[in-house]
Design an enzyme around this catalytic site. Structure first.
Site, PDB file in Angstrom:
ATOM      1  N   SER A 126       0.862  -1.181   0.000  1.00 17.27           N
ATOM      2  CA  SER A 126       0.000   0.000   0.000  1.00 17.27           C
ATOM      3  C   SER A 126       0.903   1.237   0.000  1.00 17.27           C
ATOM      4  O   SER A 126       2.122   1.122   0.171  1.00 17.27           O
ATOM      5  CB  SER A 126      -0.872   0.005   1.249  1.00 17.27           C
ATOM      6  OG  SER A 126      -0.049   0.118   2.402  1.00 17.27           O
TER       7      SER A 126
ATOM      8  N   ASP B  55      -0.974  -1.508  -4.119  1.00 23.85           N
ATOM      9  CA  ASP B  55      -2.347  -1.588  -3.632  1.00 23.85           C
ATOM     10  C   ASP B  55      -2.902  -0.157  -3.475  1.00 23.85           C
ATOM     11  O   ASP B  55      -2.222   0.709  -2.925  1.00 23.85           O
ATOM     12  CB  ASP B  55      -2.313  -2.309  -2.270  1.00 23.85           C
ATOM     13  CG  ASP B  55      -3.677  -2.734  -1.783  1.00 23.85           C
ATOM     14  OD1 ASP B  55      -4.612  -2.801  -2.597  1.00 23.85           O
ATOM     15  OD2 ASP B  55      -3.808  -3.023  -0.568  1.00 23.85           O
TER      16      ASP B  55
ATOM     17  N   ASP C 266      -6.943   3.384  -7.823  1.00 16.02           N
ATOM     18  CA  ASP C 266      -8.253   3.447  -7.178  1.00 16.02           C
ATOM     19  C   ASP C 266      -8.836   4.835  -7.377  1.00 16.02           C
ATOM     20  O   ASP C 266      -8.697   5.709  -6.528  1.00 16.02           O
ATOM     21  CB  ASP C 266      -8.132   3.098  -5.686  1.00 16.02           C
ATOM     22  CG  ASP C 266      -9.492   3.173  -4.984  1.00 16.02           C
ATOM     23  OD1 ASP C 266     -10.495   3.486  -5.663  1.00 16.02           O
ATOM     24  OD2 ASP C 266      -9.546   2.923  -3.768  1.00 16.02           O
TER      25      ASP C 266
ATOM     26  N   GLU D  24     -11.060   0.224  -9.716  1.00 13.67           N
ATOM     27  CA  GLU D  24     -12.137  -0.068  -8.747  1.00 13.67           C
ATOM     28  C   GLU D  24     -13.371   0.732  -9.120  1.00 13.67           C
ATOM     29  O   GLU D  24     -13.303   1.925  -9.417  1.00 13.67           O
ATOM     30  CB  GLU D  24     -11.693   0.281  -7.316  1.00 13.67           C
ATOM     31  CG  GLU D  24     -12.836   0.103  -6.289  1.00 13.67           C
ATOM     32  CD  GLU D  24     -12.367   0.139  -4.829  1.00 13.67           C
ATOM     33  OE1 GLU D  24     -11.249  -0.323  -4.544  1.00 13.67           O
ATOM     34  OE2 GLU D  24     -13.130   0.635  -3.981  1.00 13.67           O
TER      35      GLU D  24
ATOM     36  N   HIS E   6     -12.493  -2.896   4.517  1.00 15.52           N
ATOM     37  CA  HIS E   6     -11.112  -3.056   4.960  1.00 15.52           C
ATOM     38  C   HIS E   6     -11.062  -3.121   6.488  1.00 15.52           C
ATOM     39  O   HIS E   6     -11.966  -2.654   7.161  1.00 15.52           O
ATOM     40  CB  HIS E   6     -10.268  -1.876   4.476  1.00 15.52           C
ATOM     41  CG  HIS E   6     -10.068  -1.868   2.992  1.00 15.52           C
ATOM     42  ND1 HIS E   6     -10.399  -0.804   2.199  1.00 15.52           N
ATOM     43  CD2 HIS E   6      -9.577  -2.814   2.157  1.00 15.52           C
ATOM     44  CE1 HIS E   6     -10.095  -1.084   0.940  1.00 15.52           C
ATOM     45  NE2 HIS E   6      -9.610  -2.303   0.876  1.00 15.52           N
ATOM     46  N   GLY E   7      -9.980  -3.689   7.009  1.00 16.72           N
ATOM     47  CA  GLY E   7      -9.786  -3.705   8.448  1.00 16.72           C
ATOM     48  C   GLY E   7     -10.373  -4.944   9.112  1.00 16.72           C
ATOM     49  O   GLY E   7     -10.920  -5.824   8.451  1.00 16.72           O
TER      50      GLY E   7
ATOM     51  N   SER F 191     -10.254 -10.727   4.291  1.00 12.43           N
ATOM     52  CA  SER F 191      -9.751 -11.546   5.385  1.00 12.43           C
ATOM     53  C   SER F 191     -10.928 -12.248   6.025  1.00 12.43           C
ATOM     54  O   SER F 191     -12.047 -11.729   6.031  1.00 12.43           O
ATOM     55  CB  SER F 191      -9.046 -10.676   6.429  1.00 12.43           C
ATOM     56  OG  SER F 191      -7.709 -10.430   6.034  1.00 12.43           O
TER      57      SER F 191
ATOM     58  N   ASN G 290      -7.707 -10.100  -1.840  1.00  9.84           N
ATOM     59  CA  ASN G 290      -6.802  -9.346  -0.973  1.00  9.84           C
ATOM     60  C   ASN G 290      -6.955  -9.753   0.486  1.00  9.84           C
ATOM     61  O   ASN G 290      -8.060  -9.714   1.036  1.00  9.84           O
ATOM     62  CB  ASN G 290      -7.102  -7.850  -1.082  1.00  9.84           C
ATOM     63  CG  ASN G 290      -6.666  -7.272  -2.415  1.00  9.84           C
ATOM     64  OD1 ASN G 290      -6.322  -8.006  -3.350  1.00  9.84           O
ATOM     65  ND2 ASN G 290      -6.662  -5.957  -2.504  1.00  9.84           N
TER      66      ASN G 290
ATOM     67  N   ASP H 193      -5.068  -9.077   4.255  1.00 13.02           N
ATOM     68  CA  ASP H 193      -4.064  -8.386   5.062  1.00 13.02           C
ATOM     69  C   ASP H 193      -4.327  -8.616   6.553  1.00 13.02           C
ATOM     70  O   ASP H 193      -3.462  -9.080   7.295  1.00 13.02           O
ATOM     71  CB  ASP H 193      -4.079  -6.883   4.722  1.00 13.02           C
ATOM     72  CG  ASP H 193      -2.936  -6.123   5.391  1.00 13.02           C
ATOM     73  OD1 ASP H 193      -2.058  -6.763   5.998  1.00 13.02           O
ATOM     74  OD2 ASP H 193      -2.912  -4.877   5.321  1.00 13.02           O
TER      75      ASP H 193
HETATM   76 ZN   LIG Z   1      -8.387  -2.778  -0.712  1.00 13.60          ZN
END
Ligand SMILES: [Zn+2]
Length: 342
Positions: free
Chosen positions: A50, A83, A105, A142, A189-190, A226, A266, A268
């Site tokens: 990233s 990314d 993006d 995206e 995300h996260g 994830s 993806n 992470d």
């Molecule tokens: Zn992403």
């Protein structure tokens, strides 16, 4: 093996009907964990950085670690991917450094927060496609916006505010010529994605299927994928961590995606959780310890385990030696020919 074009890697995945995990890296141990997992499972890999990772590692460090990976693991095809590039300038600097793939993006403005217009998205993405394809570099775009924020990048929210419109996705691909397309189907995300286990309804899998029906030849990308496994959360909390209860994207939903055009997934957060848990365990069990290696080694091993498991689950395992990398100059010539005939 030299770094390969992500387009080639994804084209092969499409032929073989499997998905490829794209794992984020910030340091040496994470790269080693991925490469060890790839060797153990004989998988082609996408390693991605990233903007935050590039700044953390002064990016040349990260790039040279990746070069080391190609020397140490000559049998593994590796694509190095930027990314969430926020601007053509970010993508340009990645391409100039030697990344074989970039994400532009343009679904967000350059601040990485404000949702942009369709026109803005097309304009910046088209610009990056022209610049990247001339050098054989792959481009991911995206359309729609993911939820959540990671590394200071993201529209926030629960991922349902800006779902991808299938009609717009078709138009976007036509106008930009991207190789891969990240779509928003309710993922974020996260670590905090869902407050209960999501189903195909929560995740808008029907929309993914619809996009794939309309764009059967475009490689789809699932971000924020994830699975946030309970056992990894438990290790952290058992050793003094304070994660709130949370659910990620179930592997079976990702596998359904892979059957329907998803080629890049993806991941992470799962790796962050695995490493953090392993480090906490050592520091709590051996408070007298102060040798970095005493906790970085188990952390690296914990991440390797998660990555190897995902490689099996996504189906990329066993495909490392299916093909020879095509030099980027040949890929560039291929794009040029496509542009002429289009
Ligand atoms: Zn992403």
């Amino acid at each position: 093996m030299a770094m390969v074009s992500m387009r080639q890697l994804l084209d092969e995945a499409a032929k073989g009907g499997y998905g490829v995990g794209a794992f984020n890296v910030n340091n040496m141990e994470q790269i080693q964990a991925i490469m060890e997992a790839a060797t153990e499972t004989q998988s082609p890999v996408i390693v991605q950085a990233s903007r935050g990772a590039r700044s953390y590692s002064q990016d040349r460090f990260l790039y040279h670690l990746m070069l080391a990976a190609t020397e140490i693991y000559p049998d593994i095809p590796i694509a190095l991917h930027q990314d969430h590039g926020n601007s053509p300038a970010t993508c340009k600097s990645a391409i100039e450094m030697g990344f074989t793939s970039v994400m532009m993006d343009g679904s967000l403005m350059e601040d990485g927060k404000t949702p942009s217009s369709f026109e803005h998205n097309v304009k910046v993405t088209r610009e990056v496609v022209e610049m990247a394809h001339a050098r054989g570099v792959t481009v991911e775009g995206e359309i729609g916006c993911l939820g959540g924020i990671e590394d200071g990048h993201g529209a926030g929210g629960d991922g349902l505010e800006h779902l991808t419109d299938p009609e717009q996705a078709v138009e976007f691909v036509k106008q930009t010529g991207v190789d891969a397309l990240a779509i928003a189907i309710g993922t974020s995300h996260g670590a905090y994605k869902f407050s209960s286990k999501p189903t195909g309804e929560t995740l808008k899998m029907e929309r993914l299927l619809e996009i794939h029906r309309r764009l059967p030849n475009v490689h789809l990308v699932m971000h924020g994928s994830s699975s946030v496994p309970q056992d990894l959360q438990d290790v952290i909390n058992h050793y003094g961590g304070k994660l709130k209860p949370t659910w990620g994207v179930p592997v079976e939903e990702i596998q359904l995606g892979i059957k329907n055009g998803v080629r890049k997934i993806n991941v992470d957060t799962d790796n962050r959780l695995a490493m953090t848990g392993a480090i906490r365990k050592v520091l709590v069990e051996k408070p007298e310890e102060f040798d970095l290696r005493a906790y970085m080694k188990p952390a690296r091993e914990a991440m390797k385990k998660v990555v190897a498991l995902r490689m099996q689950q996504f189906g990329q395992a066993g495909h490392a030696k299916d093909y020879k990398p095509i030099p980027l100059s040949e890929i560039a010539a291929m794009y040029k020919k496509e542009a002429v005939t289009a």
